[in-house]
Every structure is written in structure tokens, then in C-alpha cells.
Write a protein that holds these residues in place. Structure first.
Motif, PDB file in Angstrom:
ATOM      1  N   ALA A 135       0.823  -1.210   0.000  1.00  0.00           N
ATOM      2  CA  ALA A 135       0.000   0.000   0.000  1.00  0.00           C
ATOM      3  C   ALA A 135       0.855   1.257   0.000  1.00  0.00           C
ATOM      4  O   ALA A 135       0.512   2.270  -0.624  1.00  0.00           O
ATOM      5  N   ALA A 136       1.993   1.179   0.696  1.00  0.00           N
ATOM      6  CA  ALA A 136       2.900   2.333   0.696  1.00  0.00           C
ATOM      7  C   ALA A 136       3.486   2.569  -0.682  1.00  0.00           C
ATOM      8  O   ALA A 136       3.659   3.719  -1.112  1.00  0.00           O
ATOM      9  N   PHE A 137       3.801   1.494  -1.432  1.00  0.00           N
ATOM     10  CA  PHE A 137       4.279   1.645  -2.811  1.00  0.00           C
ATOM     11  C   PHE A 137       3.224   2.329  -3.674  1.00  0.00           C
ATOM     12  O   PHE A 137       3.534   3.185  -4.511  1.00  0.00           O
ATOM     13  N   ALA A 138       1.983   1.945  -3.478  1.00  0.00           N
ATOM     14  CA  ALA A 138       0.914   2.555  -4.273  1.00  0.00           C
ATOM     15  C   ALA A 138       0.787   4.041  -3.974  1.00  0.00           C
ATOM     16  O   ALA A 138       0.503   4.844  -4.874  1.00  0.00           O
ATOM     17  N   ALA A 139       0.975   4.421  -2.722  1.00  0.00           N
ATOM     18  CA  ALA A 139       0.852   5.840  -2.365  1.00  0.00           C
ATOM     19  C   ALA A 139       2.106   6.620  -2.677  1.00  0.00           C
ATOM     20  O   ALA A 139       2.041   7.827  -2.986  1.00  0.00           O
ATOM     21  N   ASN A 140       3.287   5.971  -2.597  1.00  0.00           N
ATOM     22  CA  ASN A 140       4.570   6.647  -2.839  1.00  0.00           C
ATOM     23  C   ASN A 140       5.416   5.763  -3.744  1.00  0.00           C
ATOM     24  O   ASN A 140       6.330   5.062  -3.268  1.00  0.00           O
ATOM     25  N   PRO A 141       5.164   5.772  -5.049  1.00  0.00           N
ATOM     26  CA  PRO A 141       5.890   4.836  -5.936  1.00  0.00           C
ATOM     27  C   PRO A 141       7.364   5.161  -6.103  1.00  0.00           C
ATOM     28  O   PRO A 141       8.151   4.285  -6.458  1.00  0.00           O
TER      29      PRO A 141
ATOM     30  N   SER B 294       9.472   6.431  -3.698  1.00  0.00           N
ATOM     31  CA  SER B 294      10.091   6.659  -2.392  1.00  0.00           C
ATOM     32  C   SER B 294      11.250   5.689  -2.181  1.00  0.00           C
ATOM     33  O   SER B 294      11.052   4.459  -2.199  1.00  0.00           O
ATOM     34  N   GLU B 295      12.427   6.231  -1.980  1.00  0.00           N
ATOM     35  CA  GLU B 295      13.593   5.387  -1.691  1.00  0.00           C
ATOM     36  C   GLU B 295      13.443   4.663  -0.369  1.00  0.00           C
ATOM     37  O   GLU B 295      13.794   3.485  -0.236  1.00  0.00           O
ATOM     38  N   GLY B 296      12.908   5.343   0.658  1.00  0.00           N
ATOM     39  CA  GLY B 296      12.764   4.726   1.956  1.00  0.00           C
ATOM     40  C   GLY B 296      11.875   3.509   1.951  1.00  0.00           C
ATOM     41  O   GLY B 296      12.159   2.501   2.619  1.00  0.00           O
ATOM     42  N   ILE B 297      10.786   3.561   1.194  1.00  0.00           N
ATOM     43  CA  ILE B 297       9.869   2.412   1.149  1.00  0.00           C
ATOM     44  C   ILE B 297      10.511   1.248   0.399  1.00  0.00           C
ATOM     45  O   ILE B 297      10.380   0.081   0.794  1.00  0.00           O
ATOM     46  N   TRP B 298      11.223   1.530  -0.704  1.00  0.00           N
ATOM     47  CA  TRP B 298      11.938   0.457  -1.415  1.00  0.00           C
ATOM     48  C   TRP B 298      12.945  -0.228  -0.484  1.00  0.00           C
ATOM     49  O   TRP B 298      13.028  -1.466  -0.431  1.00  0.00           O
ATOM     50  N   LEU B 299      13.699   0.575   0.253  1.00  0.00           N
ATOM     51  CA  LEU B 299      14.701  -0.021   1.142  1.00  0.00           C
ATOM     52  C   LEU B 299      14.051  -0.737   2.317  1.00  0.00           C
ATOM     53  O   LEU B 299      14.589  -1.742   2.813  1.00  0.00           O
ATOM     54  N   ALA B 300      12.895  -0.238   2.781  1.00  0.00           N
ATOM     55  CA  ALA B 300      12.194  -0.944   3.850  1.00  0.00           C
ATOM     56  C   ALA B 300      11.704  -2.313   3.373  1.00  0.00           C
ATOM     57  O   ALA B 300      11.800  -3.318   4.106  1.00  0.00           O
ATOM     58  N   ALA B 301      11.191  -2.358   2.153  1.00  0.00           N
ATOM     59  CA  ALA B 301      10.760  -3.644   1.609  1.00  0.00           C
ATOM     60  C   ALA B 301      11.945  -4.589   1.437  1.00  0.00           C
ATOM     61  O   ALA B 301      11.857  -5.795   1.730  1.00  0.00           O
TER      62      ALA B 301
END
Length: 950
Positions: A636-642, A644-651
Motif C-alpha cells: 500500500a505504501a508503494f501505491a501511495a509513494n511509488p 520513495s527510496e525509503g519504502i523500497w529499502l524498507a521492503a
């Protein structure tokens, strides 16, 4: 003419005074020769061809000195007059130089211009002296300090040892053995032998010194003494002094018993402790006795002048009590009660000095004289022996004073619950304006009756907020939490209609009180906060004020109040991610997993662009063991912030830490293909994944490609050099570090890694040169100085002078570096570490490195409590530094209990440290990947015994 006559000068002209001292001596003059002095003359005096005085010349006459001429006498007179004029003439006194003008005084004129010039030069000299004074004094001070360092006093050399004397207990001090006599003065003497005395000698000496305690008196008429040493009496009896002593003690005991003034079973004089009391008595000095006499005279004058003045009688009685004359004090108060019967104080004072029975009688007279005195009635009840008598006195008092709240409270406290309810019903009728009585009655009644009581109280006192708050607490206690909010809102409206100013701080304190009650009344707390939190605050200051209030409540332990304040702030500012983040931190510290999850779900709903909220939600689910839920949140975070470096690294981290390297590799590949997410950190993490999988070729390929894209990212160069170093390609690693330094000149990690590589390659000189060059490029960097000092230590060994000199330079360039000061304390010799730590604390008091160094000193000195306190302080100041946690845990392993050790481990796991020289060296080792914090802590503790890394 004789030779003496020829030696005398010719008479001077008349009127001319000759100064013979200034006339030159004649030739061949010998002092004293005329009066027959026979001195000796050497050849050096007379010369080789000079005739002695009195010797005949060739012409038959004696040779003598030529007399002075008239010109010589006149010149001598002129010289004398000039000398007298120069030295004694006041008219020739020089106003600037006086009589001490010198040899050049008469050679020129000294005028005002010359004096002004001299003054100017004197001012210049003084100014230059002042300019150089600071430098001169500083140099002198440095020289003195250097001399004192090189030549310390004996007291300074033993200062650290003398400080330890303060910690020696009395038992240890008394247990110090005697040094004995080790001198040589008695070594050569013969040993002395002692022989025991015979028994007969001892018996004789005992009989000689024996004293008889009886006196015998004979009854004979001849008056002869008996063998016992007594005198004969008609009865022939003897008197025993021992028995007399026993009789005297008995008499003293009887007198003491007679002196005992029984006051309800208590005695004024304790017979057993009589002598002890005598020793502890304070003997009044002459000055104190004189003061008492003067005060007695003054107070006597006061009571005689105005006998109706009660304070004068009280003061006189207290003076006599202080002087130890209790009877006189009682008499004075008795007279005062007769003359001032309407004074409460004099009755109370008189009852205080009497026994309980007499005090009750005096107070009975007092209440008869002043029937409306609440103090007298209360004191009379206190003097009663049992609760029934006390209650009877208070009931009589209430008959006289039915409007006294103090009497009602005292009476209610002495009865049971049923009687208290009856009395409080009567009390609220007599005192309807006292809120405490209404609230006490409401607490004793049932739920229905309590509501009626509170309604009556609200009608009687419409301006009292406590009645409304008590009603809200009553409703919540009965399970009617839905009524609380409406009740508090009506309270605010009613109080405002009655012109009551709503004090925001007071209402917040009431909310805290509701939270602390047992059980906690959460609904009342939240309702009060929601009703008053916005009162008296400007719109622009609301968010800042509410955040400050929540922090203050959290510090005081009022978690529910803080939670209510933040909830109201979130409802007002729904899109402020800072408020959601503070609320999430509060829930994480004091809430449950469910409440935190619900809060974070609402947070990402209102702030979908806040990456930190998405990451917190995913991390909490991951830590809770719900990996699939965490993946859904990140999707869901990817969908809201495609992008975002932080979300990619968190995943990536989620998959990597759960031992899913292939899924992590796929995620990072997608991120590298995304132009917005293709960042240096994504490429670096991709190389980390390949290093985890052991594919060194793929890792090298990714690093080289990333370096072409991001040549200024120093961690890429660092990882490439470390990769080559692990493959034993030292030249390639050296080249990677060199190219990285060329691109990233200010990267401290690259410089240190290059120096470490040279050190491992047994090239200490190159490591030293690299660190020197790094310090030139990056001035005043504590990490580079520390690496240089440690390198110098390892090259020169422990106590190396080169390392000490380098550390001195480092502290000059970085005087407030806690890292360097901690290393300086560790490098100092053991006797100097204490002083060095004091200097370090003066420079940087709250630096965690200094705190840990001081804790280490206490640990070495076996001061366990102090060391534990300082270690705790260090990990509190810097919870992210894992080295301090390792030191603390090692200390507890040696000196702590298992509970204390587990507490340190739990705190370390909760802190999740990521920094520290030893901690990073172990945690970032590929061998230790995916290792939990507890295991890394054990490895770091073992590593503490090894030398510190360069």
C-alpha cells in the motif's frame, strides 16, 4: 733649616683660607716622619736614584720637598670655593634633577622641553611594558607550571593516595597494624629478664595497703583502741562504712521516688536515668541567667502595667518554663486566666502545662467562659481518653457552634459509617456552603442518593467545579461513561453562566487526578481534557502548546492525559504527521500492540505521503511476527509513494532480514530500473545482497557500475576496497581506496580504511603518512587524530612518547573532543588517570565517552556502585553506541546479579544500537549477518580484551 721645616708649606696670604686637604703632597713626603714615625720605604716608593728624606745631598745640605707656591695656594682656594658653591649653594638647585645632577649637570641647560621629551619616552616605555606584560606573565606562568610538573611536590606525588584515605572506614583505620620499633638504638642492649615476685612479698604488700571499712568502739573505761582501730563504746558495737554507703543509696532512691511527679502514669524524673539526665543537662551561662532575669523583670512590668493583656501572661509563663520553674509558670497562667478569661491562648497554654485531668478541668472553665471557641472544644476533645468521650465533647460543642466545619469533621471521623451519614446530613443543613461536607456525604450514600445529594449541592453552591467533576466520576464508576462527556460540557456551560472563570491548568490537574484514581477513570479524564484544552489559547499557538502539554504530562507520568491531549490535537490537525508520529511513539512506549496498530492505520489514512508512518506500521507488524501484514502495508505504501527510496529499502530490509535474499534481489532490481528510485543507497544495498549470496563477481560488477553513476558516493569506493581486501588483492584494494579519496577527499572512513590496510600489510610508515595527509585535508577531525594516536601506540608500544606528543597536539586542535579525552585518560599512567579524568570532565562534562572512561576508572578501583551509576549514565546519554552497552554488560557479569545482567541486555535490545567502533566492526562483518542484538553484544564483550581498532 731642618727637613721638617722645609716640608711645611709657606704661610698663605692674609685673608685666604687654605684647604690643606686639597693641596698636593710635596715630593718625597712621608706622613708622620716629622713626629718620629719610623715607617719603612721600599725601592718602589723612592725609585732607583732617589735619596731618602733627611739624607745629606752632595752640597752638604739635606734634600726636602719644595714649598707650594702662591699660585698653587690660590688655585687650591678657588677649587674649594667652587666645590662649596656646587654642593651647598641652594640657588643652584636643579628643579628637575636636584643636587644629584651628575657629572654633566653644568654642561648644558635642562629646560621644560627636555622634561616633556623625557615624559613622552617614559610613557612609551610604560606602554611597551604593558603590551609585553601579558606575554611576559604568560611565559612566566608556563615556566612555573613546567617547573612544577618536572619537580612536583611530595604532597602532589601522593595526592591520589591521600584521596583514597577519605574512603577508609573507622574499622579499617583502627585495624591498621602498628609499625613497631625497627630502630637500631636498642639492638645492642642485652635482653632483660624478669623474675616473678614471691607470694610472700605480694601478701605483705596487700596487707600493708588494705583498708578496713569498719570502726570498732570498745566499752571499756580505759579508752584504749581495739585491734580493729575503732573506739570502745558502752554497747561494744562496730560501724560498717559499706553498710552506710548502701543506706545512703537507699535514701537517694526514696528521695527520687518522692520527686517523681506522677502525671497519668508518667514521671518527670526517671530514677534509672537520673545520672544520665544530669550529664546531659545544659548548664546556663552567666549571660543566659542575666538575660532571664532581665526578661522576667520586663514581663513582670508588662503584667503589672496591663494585667488584662493575655500575651504578656503567656510570655511570662513560657519564660519560667524555659528557666525550669514549672510551678511558677502554672501560677502565672492561673492568674492570667482569672484576669483574662476571654482569651483562647491563655486557656490553651494553661492546659498544656497541666496533667490531662487538670487540663480537662481548666478547659471546662475555658469553654464556660468562651462557649464559642472552636480551639478550646477541640483541645478538650483531644484530652479525653477514648473516642466515646471525645465524641460526647464534640457533640456538646456542636450544640454551641453548629456552623463550625472543623467540629463537624472531627465529630464525623469518630463515628461509624451510619452515624457519619446522619451527622453529615445535619452538617450540610447547618453549613450548606462547604463543598467538602457535600462530597463526603455523597461518597457515603448509594448511587441514587448520591445523585440527589450532588444535585442539592449544585443548587446550594452553583459556582463549585468539584461537584460537577465528582458527578462525572460517579457516572463513570457506575459504568455510564457515555454520560460523562455531556456532564462535563454542561458543567462548563453552567459555571460560565455563573461568571466562574475556567482555569485551564486546574481542570487539567483534575484530569490527572481522575487518571490516578483507583480504578483509573479514563472517560472522565478524556472528557475534561477535550472540554478545556483549547481555552485561552490563540489559534496559531494551539499545536505548539498542545505538544508541550503532552510532553509535560508524559514526564509526570500522566499517560492517559497526554494521550487525550494528543488525540484532541490529531482531531484538530488531521494531516500533521508530526502529531501522528508523537502519538505512535507514546503508544509504543505505554500502549498495546493493538492500539499502536490502529493508530498507525489511521495515520497512513490521513497522511498517505508520510513515509515514516508507513515504515513504522510495517516495522511494528514485522516485529510482531506478522510478516505478511507488513508486506501488505508496504505494498500500500508503494501505491501511495511509488518513487520513495525509503519504502523500497524498507521492503528490501523486510525480505533480507527474513532470509529471503532472492526476493530482496528482485525488489532491488526493480528499484534500480525505476529512475526515481535508482539512488546510491539502492545500488549499495544491491551489492550487499550479492555479498550475502557470495557472488563476488556480481558484487564487483554492481559496485563498478554504481561508481560510474555516482562517483561521489564514498561508501561504494569503501565497499569495493573491502571486497578486494577480502579477496587478498591488496594492490587492487589500495587502488580502490586511492581513487575513492581522490573523489571523496573528506570521507573519513576512506582515509581510515586505507590506513588500516597499510597497517595490516605491515607498512606502518605508510599508514602514518596517510593519516598525516588526511589531517591536512580534514583539519580538526577527532577520528583521524584518534587513528593516528593508536597507530603511533602500536608502532612504539605502550607508553610511547610519540603517541603522548601526538595526543597533546590532538587535544590542542580538538580541545572539546570527548573521544580524544577518553583515549587520553586510558593512555595516562595509572596514578595520573584520576587527574586526567577531572580535566576531561571540565572540558566536556556530558560527553558519553568521558562518562564511560570515568566509569572504567571506578571499575578498576573496585567502586562498584559508582561504576554502575556512571555506566548507566553513559548508555542513557548515548543509547545508540553499542560499545558502551558491551562495557556495561561486562561490568555486570563480573559484579552484578543475574537480574541486573538481564536488565542490561533487555535495555540494549530495546535500544538497538548501530554505532560504535567495535560494534560496527562486528555487526557489519558478513559472517555475523542477521545475528540478533543479544549475540552481537556477547561478541563485542569478548572483543573488549583486544586492542582498539585503528
Amino acid at each position: 733649616m731642618t727637613s721638617v721645616q722645609r716640608a711645611m708649606p709657606v704661610a698663605a696670604p692674609p685673608g685666604v683660607k687654605v684647604d690643606f686637604n686639597s693641596v698636593p703632597a710635596p715630593a718625597n713626603y712621608v706622613p708622620g716622619l716629622g713626629r718620629g714615625a719610623t715607617g719603612f720605604t721600599t725601592r718602589s716608593d723612592i725609585g732607583p736614584a732617589r735619596m731618602a728624606p733627611g739624607m745629606p745631598s752632595e752640597g752638604g745640605e739635606q734634600a726636602g720637598p719644595a714649598p707650594p707656591s702662591q699660585a698653587q695656594l690660590a688655585q687650591a682656594q678657588r677649587n674649594k670655593e667652587e666645590n662649596e658653591d656646587t654642593t651647598l649653594d641652594d640657588s643652584k638647585f636643579d628643579e628637575f634633577m636636584g643636587n644629584d645632577a651628575g657629572a654633566l649637570a653644568n654642561t648644558g641647560e635642562y629646560d621644560q622641553d627636555d622634561k616633556d621629551a623625557d615624559d613622552v619616552w617614559a610613557q612609551i616605555d610604560s606602554h611597551m611594558d604593558n603590551r609585553r606584560r601579558e606575554r611576559r606573565e604568560s611565559r612566566l606562568k608556563d615556566e612555573i607550571e613546567k617547573y612544577r610538573i618536572e619537580n612536583p611536590k611530595i604532597t602532589e606525588q601522593f595526592a591520589d593516595i591521600k584521596r583514597k584515605l577519605a574512603e577508609i572506614s573507622n574499622d579499617e583505620w583502627e585495624g591498621i597494624p602498628d609499625i613497631g620499633d625497627y630502630s637500631m638504638k636498642n639492638k645492642n642492649k642485652r635482653p632483660q629478664f624478669y623474675s616473678p615476685a614471691p607470694d610472700s612479698l605480694l601478701a605483705t604488700a596487700a596487707a600493708r595497703n588494705e583498708k578496713d571499712t569498719s570502726i570498732g568502739i570498745s566499752s571499756s573505761l580505759d579508752g584504749l583502741k581495739t585491734p580493729a582501730g575503732g573506739l570502745e563504746t558502752p554497747g561494744g558495737a562496730t560501724t560498717n562504712l559499706t553498710e552506710i554507703g548502701k543506706g545512703r543509696r537507699t535514701v537517694i532512691g526514696l528521695n527520687l521516688d518522692r520527686m517523681a511527679d506522677s502525671v497519668n502514669g508518667q514521671t518527670v524524673v526517671d530514677p534509672k536515668g537520673y545520672l544520665t539526665d544530669l550529664k546531659s543537662m545544659k548548664l546556663s551561662s552567666d549571660a543566659e541567667i542575666g538575660d532571664i532575669k532581665r526578661a522576667r523583670t520586663l514581663l513582670k512590668s508588662v503584667t503589672n502595667t496591663n494585667p488584662k493583656h493575655a500575651p504578656g501572661w503567656v510570655a511570662a509563663a513560657r519564660l519560667e518554663e524555659l528557666a525550669g520553674k514549672l510551678a511558677e509558670a502554672r501560677q502565672l497562667l492561673q492568674r492570667g486566666c482569672e484576669l483574662c478569661p476571654t482569651s483562647e491562648d491563655i486557656w490553651l497554654e494553661s492546659a498544656r502545662l497541666q496533667s490531662p485531668e487538670n487540663g480537662r478541668a481548666i478547659l471546662a472553665r475555658g469553654v464556660a467562659a468562651i462557649p464559642t471557641s472552636v480551639k478550646l472544644w477541640l483541645q478538650a476533645s483531644r484530652l479525653e481518653a477514648d473516642d466515646r468521650s471525645k465524641s460526647r465533647v464534640l457533640r456538646k460543642a456542636l450544640e454551641k457552634i453548629p456552623t463550625s466545619v472543623r467540629l463537624w469533621k472531627a465529630a464525623v471521623e469518630l463515628v461509624n459509617e451510619d452515624d457519619a451519614r446522619i451527622m453529615l446530613n445535619r452538617a450540610v443543613e447547618c453549613c450548606p456552603q462547604h463543598t467538602e461536607l457535600w462530597l463526603a456525604l455523597a461518597r457515603l450514600e448509594s448511587y441514587e442518593n448520591s445523585k440527589k445529594v450532588l444535585n442539592r449541592a449544585r443548587q446550594a453552591i452553583p459556582t463549585e467545579p468539584a461537584i460537577w467533576i465528582t458527578a462525572a466520576k460517579l457516572e463513570e464508576a457506575q459504568g455510564n461513561a457515555h454520560r460523562v462527556v455531556k456532564l462535563i460540557e454542561n458543567a462548563i456551560k453552567s459555571l460560565a453562566n455563573n461568571s466562574v472563570v475556567i482555569d485551564r491548568d486546574s481542570w487539567l490537574k483534575e484530569a490527572e487526578g481522575a487518571e490516578r484514581s483507583q480504578p483509573p477513570l479514563v472517560a472522565t479524564c478524556h472528557a475534561i481534557v477535550a472540554a478545556v484544552i483549547g481555552l485561552g489559547i490563540e489559534d496559531m499557538d494551539r499545536k505548539r502548546t498542545w505538544v508541550a502539554d503532552a510532553e509535560e504530562m508524559q514526564k509526570r507520568g500522566s499517560i492517559e492525559t497526554a494521550r487525550a491531549i494528543l488525540a484532541h490535537a490529531r482531531d484538530t490537525f488531521k494531516t500533521k504527521k508530526g502529531l501522528w508520529r508523537r502519538s505512535a511513539q507514546l503508544e509504543k512506549a505505554h500502549g498495546t500492540h493493538e492500539s499502536l496498530d490502529a493508530l498507525l492505520r489511521d495515520a497512513v489514512k490521513y497522511c498517505p505521503q508520510a513515509e515514516v508512518l508507513w515504515l513504522m506500521a510495517a516495522k511494528e507488524q514485522w516485529l510482531g511476527g506478522h510478516v505478511d501484514v507488513a508486506r501488505e502495508i508496504l505494498s500500500a505504501a508503494f501505491a501511495a509513494n511509488p518513487d520513495s527510496e525509503g519504502i523500497w529499502l524498507a521492503a528490501f530490509k523486510l525480505e533480507f532480514e527474513n532470509r529471503e535474499p532472492e526476493r530482496a534481489r528482485a525488489l532491488l532490481a526493480r528499484a534500480r530500473d525505476n529512475p526515481a528510485a535508482s539512488t546510491p543507497r539502492v545500488w549499495m544495498k544491491s551489492a550487499v545482497v550479492e555479498r550475502e549470496l557470495g557472488d563476488h563477481a556480481a558484487e564487483r560488477r554492481l559496485l563498478l557500475e554504481a561508481m560510474t553513476r555516482f562517483p561521489d558516493f564514498d561508501k561504494l569506493h569503501l565497499m569495493l576496497g573491502q571486497l578486494e581486501e577480502r579477496q587478498n588483492n591488496l594492490e587492487a584494494a589500495r587502488q580502490a581506496f586511492q581513487s575513492g579519496r581522490a573523489r571523496c577527499m573528506h570521507s573519513i572512513a576512506l582515509w581510515r580504511a586505507a590506513a588500516t590496510l597499510e597497517w595490516k600489510a605491515n607498512s606502518g610508515s605508510r599508514a602514518r603518512a596517510l593519516l598525516e595527509q588526511a589531517r591536512l585535508k580534514n583539519a580538526a577531525n577527532e577520528h583521524l587524530w584518534l587513528a593516528a594516536v593508536r597507530t603511533e601506540q602500536q608502532l612504539g608500544g605502550a607508553g610511547s612518547k610519540g603517541a603522548d606528543a601526538l595526543m597533546a597536539r590532538a587535544l590542542q586542535e580538538c580541545p572539546t573532543s570527548g573521544l580524544l579525552w577518553a583515549e587520553a585518560v586510558a593512555m595516562a599512567p595509572r596514578p595520573q588517570r584520576r587527574n586526567k579524568s577531572v580535566d576531561a570532565l571540565k572540558r566536556c562534562n556530558d560527553d558519553p565517552h568521558i562518562i564511560a572512561a570515568v566509569a572504567q576508572l571506578f571499575w578498576n578501583d573496585r567502586k562498584v556502585d559508582k561504576a554502575r551509576s556512571w555506566f548507566n549514565r553513559s548508555v542513557t546519554l548515548a543509547a545508540d553506541l553499542g560499545d558502551f552497552w558491551a562495557q556495561y554488560y561486562k561490568f555486570e557479569v563480573q559484579h552484578g546479579t543475574p537480574e541486573q545482567q538481564q536488565a542490561v541486555v533487555a535495555r540494549c535490545v530495546a535500544a538497538e544500537p548501530h554505532h560504535g567502533e567495535r560494534w560496527q566492526r562486528i555487526s557489519k562483518n558478513p559472517v555475523n549477518a542477521h545475528m540478533p542484538v543479544m549475540d552481537i553484544l556477547d561478541l563485542v564483550v569478548r572483543d573488549l580484551d583486544r586492542p582498539a581498532p585503528v
